[in-house]
Design an enzyme around this catalytic site. Structure first.
Site, PDB file in Angstrom:
ATOM      1  N   TRP A 102     -34.816 -26.072 -53.780  1.00 38.46           N
ATOM      2  CA  TRP A 102     -34.073 -26.052 -54.893  1.00 38.46           C
ATOM      3  C   TRP A 102     -32.869 -26.365 -54.898  1.00 38.46           C
ATOM      4  CZ3 TRP A 102     -37.846 -26.665 -58.216  1.00 38.46           C
ATOM      5  CH2 TRP A 102     -38.912 -25.970 -57.923  1.00 38.46           C
ATOM      6  N   ASP A 175     -27.472 -20.130 -58.273  1.00 36.97           N
ATOM      7  CA  ASP A 175     -28.813 -20.217 -58.640  1.00 36.97           C
ATOM      8  C   ASP A 175     -29.536 -18.821 -58.120  1.00 36.97           C
ATOM      9  OD1 ASP A 175     -31.541 -20.492 -59.564  1.00 36.97           O
ATOM     10  OD2 ASP A 175     -31.757 -22.548 -58.399  1.00 36.97           O
ATOM     11  N   LYS A 199     -39.543 -15.461 -62.770  1.00 33.47           N
ATOM     12  CA  LYS A 199     -39.917 -14.728 -61.633  1.00 33.47           C
ATOM     13  C   LYS A 199     -39.630 -13.195 -61.672  1.00 33.47           C
ATOM     14  CE  LYS A 199     -38.528 -19.006 -59.463  1.00 33.47           C
ATOM     15  NZ  LYS A 199     -39.998 -19.493 -59.090  1.00 33.47           N
TER      16      LYS A 199
HETATM   17  C1  LIG Z   1     -34.465 -20.735 -56.647  1.00 33.36           C
HETATM   18  C2  LIG Z   1     -35.107 -21.786 -57.723  1.00 33.36           C
HETATM   19  N1  LIG Z   1     -34.350 -22.391 -58.447  1.00 33.36           N
HETATM   20  C3  LIG Z   1     -34.926 -23.156 -59.632  1.00 33.36           C
HETATM   21  C4  LIG Z   1     -36.192 -23.296 -59.795  1.00 33.36           C
HETATM   22  C5  LIG Z   1     -36.612 -24.268 -60.861  1.00 33.36           C
HETATM   23  O1  LIG Z   1     -37.142 -23.511 -61.817  1.00 33.36           O
HETATM   24  P1  LIG Z   1     -37.947 -24.198 -63.070  1.00 33.36           P
HETATM   25  O2  LIG Z   1     -39.310 -24.476 -62.623  1.00 33.36           O
HETATM   26  O3  LIG Z   1     -37.782 -23.150 -64.246  1.00 33.36           O
HETATM   27  O4  LIG Z   1     -37.297 -25.471 -63.485  1.00 33.36           O
HETATM   28  C6  LIG Z   1     -36.896 -22.442 -59.009  1.00 33.36           C
HETATM   29  C7  LIG Z   1     -38.197 -22.468 -59.106  1.00 33.36           C
HETATM   30  O5  LIG Z   1     -39.209 -21.885 -58.528  1.00 33.36           O
HETATM   31  C8  LIG Z   1     -36.314 -21.720 -57.981  1.00 33.36           C
HETATM   32  O6  LIG Z   1     -37.107 -20.841 -57.141  1.00 33.36           O
END
Ligand SMILES: Cc1ncc(COP(=O)(O)O)c(C=O)c1O
Length: 363
Positions: A102, A175, A199
């Site tokens: 990510w 993030d 989550k």
């Molecule tokens: C740390 C992290 N950032 C971003 C995301 C992406 O999130 P989304 O699917 O809501 O766009 C995830 C998804 O699992 C994640 O674990």
């Protein structure tokens, strides 16, 4: 039907109390005779709900007045675009720590909007550790990092300390999609911290963005209206119709968290839950945990068995014991047990028992 132990990485398990309350409010919200997802977002009831949600956010995370709390649709991935769109000022360079998939996606996306710099990476060892050495570019506008790497099961134990070559603190952006609310954090260390809800604090459909108010001045007025942080800040996140049911459920999860004793208490439980599972893995030679010990995540526990066949067997046999959603991320394989706040301690004990029993039966 009884519920199973759900180790999904997201959308993830929600507290049973929240689901029970949602069931009632879906039909008749606070004796209005209307269900929560049928109420206007301009109604007094919804405005109060929005205020309550923000105020729980503020009290649980101890958010100072210097920071605004915004609720934005589009998930965590949308923030990968909004952050550089809003915050890379001309002549400055956005710095990224790439400690997982990510984080890498956030870095790649930022390249579309300005100059970027890779300040640290752990890709050399397949993201099995948290990088320690950070090398900043000249004129950094921010440093972005991912506090918990959901896919690889690594987590920063504390926020990176960053000072630029002139001795100034660089604005820190995080993030925290897979670990916001899992422990107390010092919000004033962050210029912006964001998390997708699905989550640790609600169903999918929204991200919370906690942003230093002074940063709101940086965004250009030419940005698309729904991609400008100011639109949300000026309109209390109600410029257009938000996902009302998701916000309602977030509020219920936060009330539940408050009733558990807040983030300090939940952190103690998270440490205990993770140690139950890691100790089981460490006392059985069959398992190969992915993360280096010092980088282990309290939220996502990842490991492999010696063959893909055994991984699959572990997952299918566990499912027979009502231990579900244990498959690792599709491109990474192996096993991943996600044990966010709402995952009960009992689930970790059951998983640890299974980890102990599996080698005797199948290896
Ligand atoms: C740390 C992290 N950032 C971003 C995301 C992406 O999130 P989304 O699917 O809501 O766009 C995830 C998804 O699992 C994640 O674990």
């Amino acid at each position: 039907m009884s519920r199973v132990f759900n180790f999904s990485a997201g959308p993830a398990v929600l507290p049973k109390e929240v689901l029970e309350q949602t069931k009632l409010d879906l039909i008749n919200y606070r004796e209005t005779g209307i269900g929560i997802s049928e109420i206007s977002h301009r109604s007094q009831e919804f405005e109060e709900l929005m205020q309550q949600t923000e105020s729980l956010f503020r009290s649980l995370l101890d958010i100072p007045d210097s920071h605004a709390v915004l609720f934005i649709t589009g998930g965590g991935t949308q923030q990968f675009s909004m952050i550089p769109m809003n915050l890379i000022a001309p002549g400055t360079i956005a710095n990224y720590i790439v400690s997982g998939e990510w984080a890498k996606r956030a870095f790649e996306e930022a390249k579309k909007f300005g100059q970027v710099h890779l300040a640290a990476s752990s890709e050399d060892k397949n993201f099995s550790y948290i990088p320690k050495t950070i090398s900043l570019s000249k004129t950094p506008c921010y440093l972005h990092y991912t506090s918990n790497n959901t896919i690889y099961g690594t987590q920063f134990a504390s926020e990176p300390e960053v000072i630029d070559e002139n001795g100034n603190a660089v604005p820190l952006i995080c993030d925290a999609s897979s670990d916001l609310f899992h422990k107390p954090i010092a919000i004033n260390k962050y210029s912006l911290i964001y998390a997708a809800a699905q989550k640790n604090f609600g169903p999918a459909g929204i991200s919370a963005v906690i942003i230093k108010k002074e940063l709101l001045r940086v965004s250009s007025e030419t940005l698309p209206i729904m991609l400008n942080y100011n639109t949300y800040a000026k309109n209390k996140s109600l410029y257009n119709t938000p996902p009302t049911l998701t916000i309602y459920m977030i509020c219920e999860v936060l009330k539940w968290l408050e009733a558990q004793g807040g983030v300090k208490e939940i952190h103690k439980r998270n440490i205990k839950k993770a140690s139950i599972v890691y100790e089981a893995l460490d006392r059985n030679n069959l398992y190969m945990p992915h993360a280096e010990k010092s980088s282990r995540s309290l939220m996502n526990i990842t490991f492999h068995l010696p063959s893909e066949e055994l991984d699959k067997k572990f997952i299918s046999e566990a499912a027979k014991q009502n231990l579900k959603s244990l498959a690792g991320y599709r491109a990474f394989g192996g096993i991943r047990a996600s044990i966010y706040n709402a995952c009960p301690e009992e689930a970790c004990y059951k998983l640890a028992e299974f980890i102990d029993a599996f080698p005797k039966m199948h290896a």
